[in-house]
Design an enzyme around this catalytic site. Structure first.
Site, PDB file in Angstrom:
ATOM      1  N   SER A 167       0.889  -1.388   0.019  1.00  0.00           N
ATOM      2  CA  SER A 167       0.023   0.126  -0.139  1.00  0.00           C
ATOM      3  C   SER A 167       0.760   1.045  -0.022  1.00  0.00           C
ATOM      4  O   SER A 167       1.743   1.340  -0.872  1.00  0.00           O
ATOM      5  CB  SER A 167      -0.918   0.099   1.242  1.00  0.00           C
ATOM      6  OG  SER A 167      -1.812   0.758   1.106  1.00  0.00           O
ATOM      7  N   ASP A 371      -8.353  -6.863  -4.294  1.00  0.00           N
ATOM      8  CA  ASP A 371      -8.237  -5.598  -3.840  1.00  0.00           C
ATOM      9  C   ASP A 371      -8.982  -4.136  -4.441  1.00  0.00           C
ATOM     10  O   ASP A 371      -8.937  -4.381  -5.977  1.00  0.00           O
ATOM     11  CB  ASP A 371      -6.838  -5.030  -3.795  1.00  0.00           C
ATOM     12  CG  ASP A 371      -6.274  -3.803  -3.058  1.00  0.00           C
ATOM     13  OD1 ASP A 371      -7.149  -3.316  -2.285  1.00  0.00           O
ATOM     14  OD2 ASP A 371      -5.365  -3.388  -3.024  1.00  0.00           O
ATOM     15  N   HIS A 431      -5.947  -6.607  -0.575  1.00  0.00           N
ATOM     16  CA  HIS A 431      -5.162  -5.565  -0.390  1.00  0.00           C
ATOM     17  C   HIS A 431      -3.877  -6.193   0.670  1.00  0.00           C
ATOM     18  O   HIS A 431      -2.912  -6.047   0.156  1.00  0.00           O
ATOM     19  CB  HIS A 431      -5.506  -4.643   0.612  1.00  0.00           C
ATOM     20  CG  HIS A 431      -4.853  -3.289   0.641  1.00  0.00           C
ATOM     21  ND1 HIS A 431      -4.268  -2.725  -0.754  1.00  0.00           N
ATOM     22  CD2 HIS A 431      -4.241  -2.680   1.635  1.00  0.00           C
ATOM     23  CE1 HIS A 431      -3.636  -1.674  -0.257  1.00  0.00           C
ATOM     24  NE2 HIS A 431      -3.662  -1.517   0.829  1.00  0.00           N
TER      25      HIS A 431
END
Ligand SMILES: *[C@@H]1O[C@H](CO)[C@@H](O)[C@H](O)[C@H]1NC(C)=O
Ligand SMILES: *[C@@H]1O[C@H](CO)[C@@H](O)[C@H](O)[C@H]1NC(C)=O
Ligand SMILES: *[C@@H]1O[C@H](CO)[C@@H](O)[C@H](O)[C@H]1NC(C)=O
Ligand SMILES: *[C@@H]1O[C@H](CO)[C@@H](O)[C@H](O)[C@H]1NC(C)=O
Length: 452
Positions: A167, A371, A431
């Site tokens: 991320s 995600d 994610h």
């Protein structure tokens, strides 16, 4: 804790070896497999800015740590804790119930978790003007940390060193990778830097935002009306980014998420197949009008700082580590970390990835199929914009299927790689790739670090 000073906590391995030596009369050197050596410390990276790191030496029954790579893990947010979330929820030796994790990366690498930027996890600042406000500050703080780390742990200077990330951590990994490459050329840091791996990474935020609509629509999570609404707000984000108004872009990004929540009955941004309805869309729109930034932060930090993890870190872990200041709690400054990076949040770093590729640094991009926040088609969009001369050859290649179990026909991922760029499409993961597909994530790490 002076700037850059080494301290030498008594390694537990040493105690264990001494014990074994005394039991065995010194005849046999036993290698601990169950519980490996761990060390941790603070480095004061700037005045009033103290960064916490935690290193686990690889525990492989057949190999000494010196034959395995060193992996630094960077969490997102900004404000998410590597020593907490990445360690106990994703790749560390123990899960958050302190039970062994059978897909821990520790069997194939030594792991260095760093709570960065300062104010994250157990890292802290003493004055509010010591928070980082942009990627340059983040990278320069990390150079102080790494210089100190490799000076004090010379046994790692020759070992291939990789930075893996998730991320916002991917954006930091790119910036840190480039600074590290420069530092190595200048000779100001000694290590064997081998590459960066950018997982579900915030490299070009606007490319993520622009692909949310098409992605959700193709997954039956938006109708035509919804798609039009999402497209409209995404366009506004694009305009703000194009004008260089990153504060406004961050605000509009939050608004785009609201539009999605309302149109998808509250889809989970981190894995579209596991919906969580604890924050109804209506309630969050009220919060939004009060303070969009606080709300954004809560939304994106909540999953990284669940109560159970916080209790673990502030309870048994803080007690074990001993050096965490009495008056400081894990994650206490995370909101401030996030808010201080507001102006940096929506800035793309695609050009930094280009510089890394140009410099010959190995770059891996990996992304979870489920995600939404950093969806795969958004990643493909910025990869297509790279100016790297080898990109056209990369694009012409066909991908290859990967299986965790060679006897099974279940496809776990696809990979394409050419020269120093690789792209992994990880199936059935959101994610947090290692949390959702632990075995595949481990296999990917082994492939990236050239162990398979
Ligand atoms: C492991 O490697 C280190 C560094 O090369 C060395 O000092 C140590 O003796 C090795 N340990 C074993 C058990 O081989
Ligand atoms: C880890 O444990 C799970 C569940 O017990 C099992 O299905 C899986 O095969 C194991 N994976 C590895 C790499 O040992
Ligand atoms: C800095 O902050 C830590 C954590 O709250 C605290 O323990 C320490 O005393 C502070 N140091 C100074 C010089 O204020
Ligand atoms: C939804 O949130 C609740 C409360 O935070 C949590 O207990 C639950 O595990 C979450 N469910 C999913 C699917 O994430």
């Amino acid at each position: 804790m002076e700037l850059g000073r080494c301290s030498y906590p008594v390694p537990r391995l040493l105690l264990l070896l001494l014990l074994l030596l005394s039991l065995n009369g010194g005849a046999v050197l036993s290698w601990p497999t169950e519980e490996g050596k761990e060390v941790w410390d603070y480095v004061t990276v700037r005045k009033d800015a103290h960064m916490f790191w935690w290193l686990y030496y690889a525990t492989n029954p057949c190999k000494n740590f010196s034959e395995l790579p060193l992996v630094m893990w960077l969490q997102g947010g900004p404000g998410g804790s590597s020593t907490g979330f990445g360690n106990f929820e994703e790749i560390g030796p123990l899960d958050s119930n302190l039970q062994p994790r059978n897909t821990t990366w520790l069997q194939s690498a030594s792991l260095l978790f760093v709570d960065n930027p300062v104010g994250t996890g157990f890292s802290y600042v003493n004055t509010s003007d010591a928070y980082t406000r942009n990627l340059d500050m983040v990278a320069s703080d990390m150079m102080v940390l790494l210089r100190t780390f490799f000076d004090c742990h010379k046994e790692f200077q020759m070992i291939p060193f990789y930075v893996f990330s998730e991320s916002y951590g991917g954006k930091m990994a790119a910036g840190i990778g480039l600074e590290l490459h420069k530092a190595l050329q200048e000779g100001s840091i000694k290590c064997n830097f081998a590459g960066v791996a950018l997982g579900d990474s915030w490299i070009s935020p606007v490319d993520s935002v622009l692909s949310w609509g098409p992605y959700l629509y193709s997954m039956s999570l938006l109708d035509d009306q919804g798609l039009a609404e999402v497209a409209k707000v995404a366009e506004q984000v694009l305009n703000a980014v194009n004008k260089g108004d990153y504060m406004e872009a961050t605000r509009l990004w939050g608004e785009a998420e609201m539009v999605i929540e309302q149109n998808t009955d509250g889809v989970n941004f981190y894995n579209i197949l596991t919906k969580n309805t604890t924050v109804p869309a209506k309630e969050s729109s009220l919060e939004f009008t009060q303070s969009h930034l606080v709300h954004l932060c809560q939304r994106h930090m909540r999953h990284l700082q669940q109560d159970a993890l916080s209790q673990l870190m502030n309870g048994p872990i803080k007690k074990k580590l001993k050096i965490i200041p009495e008056d400081y709690s894990w994650g206490a400054q995370a909101t401030n970390v996030f808010m201080n990076m507001e102006g940096d949040f929506m800035k793309p770093v695609t050009s930094i990835v280009d510089e890394l590729l140009e410099a010959g640094v190995s770059v891996t991009v990996y992304n979870g199929q489920l995600d939404l926040i950093v969806d795969t088609i958004g990643q493909e969009a910025w990869v297509r914009k790279l100016k790297w001369p080898e990109l056209s050859t990369f694009n012409q290649l066909k991908w290859k299927a990967l299986y965790i179990d060679p006897r099974s026909s279940e496809t776990s991922a696809f990979v394409k790689s050419y020269k120093n760029l690789a792209f992994y499409w990880i199936l059935r993961a959101g994610h947090m790739v290692p949390a959702d597909q632990g075995a595949m994530a481990l296999k990917m790490m082994r492939l990236v670090t050239q162990q398979e």
